[in-house]
Structure formats: structure tokens, C-alpha cells
Design an enzyme around this catalytic site. Structure first.
Site: not given
Ligand code: COA
Length: 169
Positions: A142
């Protein structure tokens, strides 16, 4: 070049969506989606939205609800510019998850942008979008998306609508 996002779309969760196979790896988020999201939608507690991939499977989901923020919770420089009400209205992005098979492909950012777009287009005023990060990784995700932590609650973040609106002009 066609990318994975080209054929993805976001829909309001409905009874026809098969939620049983969804697995983000975050058990509370998966359990909520499978067992509670439909009920909360029917009871008008949360609005769940699902990401539908090209093959028809569910790639992710998020929920939106109304919430409020105590003026005293906000950083002083933000609170100073707001009217002296005890609470100000906000949109809560309560949950956001992408299926483990599809993480790291941009869908999380895509879903977040979709959620922010819906918050901006709402005719109901809200001062910010608020999220509760479930862990450090989520908080970093975020923060990369320009959310700011509440001063005394580092896992709760907000992004002012004044910053979000210009992105959708
Ligand atoms: C967090 C979550 C929603 C991110 O979705 P994603 O599709 O994997 O993320 P994206 O591919 O769109 O990445 C977007 C950006 O965030 C970063 N990012 C993704 N997951 C990340 C993580 N776990 N920690 C840090 N950065 C992260 C990516 O590197 C990317 O940045 P960049 O383009 O500068 O490299 C997903 O990993 C998830 O569902 N995780 C488990 C549940 C969770 O943690 N939900 C969060 C809400 S509480």
C-alpha cells in the site's frame, strides 16, 4: 503486445461465481471470501468485487464499505485542513487478495486502481480511502501505492480522495 491484464475484468460478486477454488495463501482472506463475502453483500455490510480472468476463473477480489475516521487519528497537517467534526467519512477497502497462482503479475495494483476508481465515482462524499494492512508485506504494497500510515497505527493506512481524484480525470 497483449498482457495478462488485457482480458481481465472486474464484476460485482454474484451467486454464480465459484469461490471454492480461490486461494491467496492468506487463510483469513480466503475463508472470508468463501464463507462470508456473499452474506455480507446480502446484508449490505460490504460490497465484494471479483477479478475474472480470461479463462473465467476468479483471480482476486476486494471489498468496499463505508467507514469513518476520527479526526484525532489523522496526521496534524491533514486534520488541520478538515472541518472540526469528531468523525470524517471514508471508504474502507476492507479486503484485497489475488490468487497465489497469479500474484506478482500486476493484478493487485489493477484491483486497487479499480477500487479507487469506484470510490472516486461514488456520489457519496468521502475524504479518503482507508485500508488495514494484514502484515508488513501488505503495508509495503500500500505504501508503494502512495498510502500513508495513521501516525499511531502503522498497519492502518489512508490515501486522501484529493490525491486519488486527479488520477481519474
Ligand atoms: C498483496 C497482494 C494483493 C498484491 O497483489 P499482486 O497481484 O501480487 O501485486 P502486483 O503484481 O499488482 O504488484 C504491485 C506492486 O506491489 C509490489 N508487491 C506485490 N506484493 C507485494 C508484497 N507482498 N510486498 C511488497 N510489495 C509487493 C509489487 O512488487 C509491485 O510493485 P512494482 O511494480 O514496483 O514491482 C497479493 O500478493 C495478495 O493477495 N497477497 C495475500 C493477501 C494480502 O496480503 N492482501 C493484502 C491486503 S491486507
Amino acid at each position: 503486445m497483449a498482457g495478462p491484464l488485457d482480458d481481465a475484468r472486474v464484476e460485482i460478486l454474484g451467486p454464480h461465481h465459484d469461490r471454492s477454488l480461490f486461494a491467496s495463501g492468506a487463510e483469513p482472506l480466503d475463508r472470508y471470501f468463501r464463507t462470508q463475502a456473499g452474506q455480507e453483500a446480502r446484508k449490505n455490510i460490504a460490497a465484494p468485487f471479483v477479478l475474472i480472468l480470461a479463462d473465467g476463473s476468479i483471480g482476486g477480489y476486494y471489498t468496499l464499505s463505508a467507514t469513518s475516521v476520527k479526526l484525532t487519528e489523522l496526521p496534524a497537517n491533514v486534520a488541520r485542513r478538515l472541518p472540526r467534526y469528531p468523525l470524517v467519512p471514508a471508504v474502507l477497502l476492507g479486503r484485497l487478495a489475488v490468487d497465489r497462482k497469479h500474484q506478482g503479475k500486476g493484478y493487485g495494483r489493477f484491483l486497487l486502481a479499480d477500487a479507487l476508481g469506484r470510490a472516486v465515482r461514488s456520489e457519496i462524499a468521502s475524504f479518503a480511502v482507508v485500508v488495514d494492512a494484514k502484515d508488513e508485506a501488505a503495508r509495503r504494497f500500500y505504501e508503494r501505492e502512495s498510502f500513508l500510515s495513521f501516525p499511531d497505527q502503522p498497519m492502518k493506512l489512508f490515501r486522501p480522495m484529493a490525491d486519488i481524484s486527479p488520477l481519474f480525470k
